[in-house]
Design a protein around this motif. Structure first.
Motif, PDB file in Angstrom:
ATOM      1  N   PRO A   1      -6.928   7.979  -8.122  1.00 47.94           N
ATOM      2  CA  PRO A   1      -7.252   8.477  -6.776  1.00 47.94           C
ATOM      3  C   PRO A   1      -8.715   8.220  -6.417  1.00 47.94           C
ATOM      4  O   PRO A   1      -9.613   8.355  -7.254  1.00 47.94           O
ATOM      5  N   GLU A   2      -8.939   7.864  -5.156  1.00 44.42           N
ATOM      6  CA  GLU A   2     -10.316   7.712  -4.688  1.00 44.42           C
ATOM      7  C   GLU A   2     -11.033   9.056  -4.701  1.00 44.42           C
ATOM      8  O   GLU A   2     -12.241   9.123  -4.929  1.00 44.42           O
TER       9      GLU A   2
ATOM     10  N   ASN B   1      -2.218  11.489   2.432  1.00 45.55           N
ATOM     11  CA  ASN B   1      -3.657  11.347   2.662  1.00 45.55           C
ATOM     12  C   ASN B   1      -4.419  10.949   1.407  1.00 45.55           C
ATOM     13  O   ASN B   1      -5.639  10.812   1.440  1.00 45.55           O
ATOM     14  N   GLN B   2      -3.708  10.776   0.304  1.00 41.74           N
ATOM     15  CA  GLN B   2      -4.355  10.416  -0.952  1.00 41.74           C
ATOM     16  C   GLN B   2      -4.412   8.898  -1.114  1.00 41.74           C
ATOM     17  O   GLN B   2      -3.385   8.244  -1.242  1.00 41.74           O
ATOM     18  N   LYS B   3      -5.628   8.355  -1.086  1.00 40.22           N
ATOM     19  CA  LYS B   3      -5.818   6.921  -1.285  1.00 40.22           C
ATOM     20  C   LYS B   3      -6.146   6.643  -2.757  1.00 40.22           C
ATOM     21  O   LYS B   3      -6.801   7.454  -3.417  1.00 40.22           O
ATOM     22  N   TYR B   4      -5.693   5.490  -3.225  1.00 43.41           N
ATOM     23  CA  TYR B   4      -5.893   5.107  -4.619  1.00 43.41           C
ATOM     24  C   TYR B   4      -6.729   3.840  -4.727  1.00 43.41           C
ATOM     25  O   TYR B   4      -6.711   2.989  -3.832  1.00 43.41           O
TER      26      TYR B   4
ATOM     27  N   SER C   1      -8.328  -4.670  -0.957  1.00 45.24           N
ATOM     28  CA  SER C   1      -7.908  -3.402  -0.342  1.00 45.24           C
ATOM     29  C   SER C   1      -7.877  -2.237  -1.334  1.00 45.24           C
ATOM     30  O   SER C   1      -7.954  -1.076  -0.922  1.00 45.24           O
ATOM     31  N   PHE C   2      -7.738  -2.495  -2.637  1.00 46.69           N
ATOM     32  CA  PHE C   2      -7.692  -1.422  -3.622  1.00 46.69           C
ATOM     33  C   PHE C   2      -8.942  -1.371  -4.498  1.00 46.69           C
ATOM     34  O   PHE C   2      -9.002  -0.580  -5.441  1.00 46.69           O
TER      35      PHE C   2
ATOM     36  N   HIS D   1      -0.539   4.314  -2.197  1.00 47.68           N
ATOM     37  CA  HIS D   1      -1.119   5.462  -1.512  1.00 47.68           C
ATOM     38  C   HIS D   1      -0.051   6.516  -1.220  1.00 47.68           C
ATOM     39  O   HIS D   1       1.117   6.190  -0.994  1.00 47.68           O
ATOM     40  N   GLU D   2      -0.449   7.780  -1.225  1.00 42.13           N
ATOM     41  CA  GLU D   2       0.481   8.876  -0.954  1.00 42.13           C
ATOM     42  C   GLU D   2      -0.102   9.781   0.122  1.00 42.13           C
ATOM     43  O   GLU D   2      -1.134  10.424  -0.097  1.00 42.13           O
TER      44      GLU D   2
ATOM     45  N   SER E   1       0.821  -1.209   0.000  1.00 44.39           N
ATOM     46  CA  SER E   1       0.000   0.000   0.000  1.00 44.39           C
ATOM     47  C   SER E   1       0.859   1.264   0.000  1.00 44.39           C
ATOM     48  O   SER E   1       0.466   2.297  -0.558  1.00 44.39           O
ATOM     49  N   GLU E   2       2.051   1.180   0.594  1.00 42.65           N
ATOM     50  CA  GLU E   2       2.919   2.368   0.636  1.00 42.65           C
ATOM     51  C   GLU E   2       3.428   2.729  -0.756  1.00 42.65           C
ATOM     52  O   GLU E   2       3.813   3.881  -1.004  1.00 42.65           O
TER      53      GLU E   2
END
Length: 212
Positions: free
Chosen positions: A77-78, A53-56, A109-110, A50-51, A46-47
């Motif tokens: 991006p979500e 606070n930006q979830k993908y 998870s994605f 994801h960046e 996940s690292e």
């Protein structure tokens, strides 16, 4: 694919390869998938995606058309506003990752909440001129079918010698791909992927997305 065919598709661009979304295909008859879970390759990574606070969310994975050992996966991006505002290279917030061929994970998870998993059929060769007049999910090579034909989309890409590789076009979505009440990620638009094309195809990136 024989090198002369690759040249027709990526150099002279008189041909292209078209792919379509199908609800059910076996692994033998598919070239990837859209929606569903990300490849196992990204389990516990996940690292990498994801960046801060930006979830993908996972969008699709396609077997590389010219490298049998590789796949190309796309994450978006979500937060949809992120890529509506940052939609042109080098600021396009969509992630394109080339990686070894990998099966679909059992982990969700994605998983993108608006997409129903569909297979991507094996590519079909098409004359590029003909491809401009028909729906498709993915078009590799040839020339991009643009929604807005403006030079500023290509300015930074040309500076870095990045060439059109493929596009994902929502005109090619079957009716069964979007969840009831869900949104088209690109507003019934298209995503354009570019890459370095010397002796090999390298460093695929999201060039831009266009919205209808």
């Amino acid at each position: 694919m024989p090198i002369e065919n690759q040249a027709n598709i990526l150099t002279t661009r008189v041909e292209s390869i078209l792919y379509y979304a199908k609800p059910f295909l076996t692994s033998e008859h598919r070239a990837g998938w859209i929606g569903g879970n990300a490849p196992e390759f990204f389990d516990d990574q996940s690292e990498l995606i994801h960046e801060d606070n930006q979830k993908y969310a996972f969008y699709l994975s396609l077997n590389h058309p010219f490298k049998p050992e590789s796949m190309i996966s796309i994450f978006i991006p979500e937060n949809r506003e992120s890529y509506l505002e940052n939609n042109i290279y080098p600021d396009c917030s969509i992630k394109v990752i080339e990686h070894p061929v990998s099966a679909e994970s059992i982990q969700g998870s994605f998983t993108h909440k608006d997409l129903i998993r569909h297979s991507i059929s094996h590519g079909e060769r098409s004359m590029d001129e003909e491809s401009m007049e028909q729906p498709f999910l993915i078009k590799v090579g040839g020339n991009p079918r643009l929604i807005q034909d403006e030079d500023y989309y290509f300015a930074e890409l040309k500076k870095e010698s990045l060439s059109f590789f493929f596009q994902v076009d929502e005109d090619g979505y079957p009716d069964t791909l979007i969840q009831e009440g869900g949104n088209y990620p690109f507003g019934f638009g298209s995503l354009y992927i570019f890459a370095k094309m010397d002796t090999e195809i390298e460093h695929p990136v999201a060039g831009f997305c266009q919205f209808s």
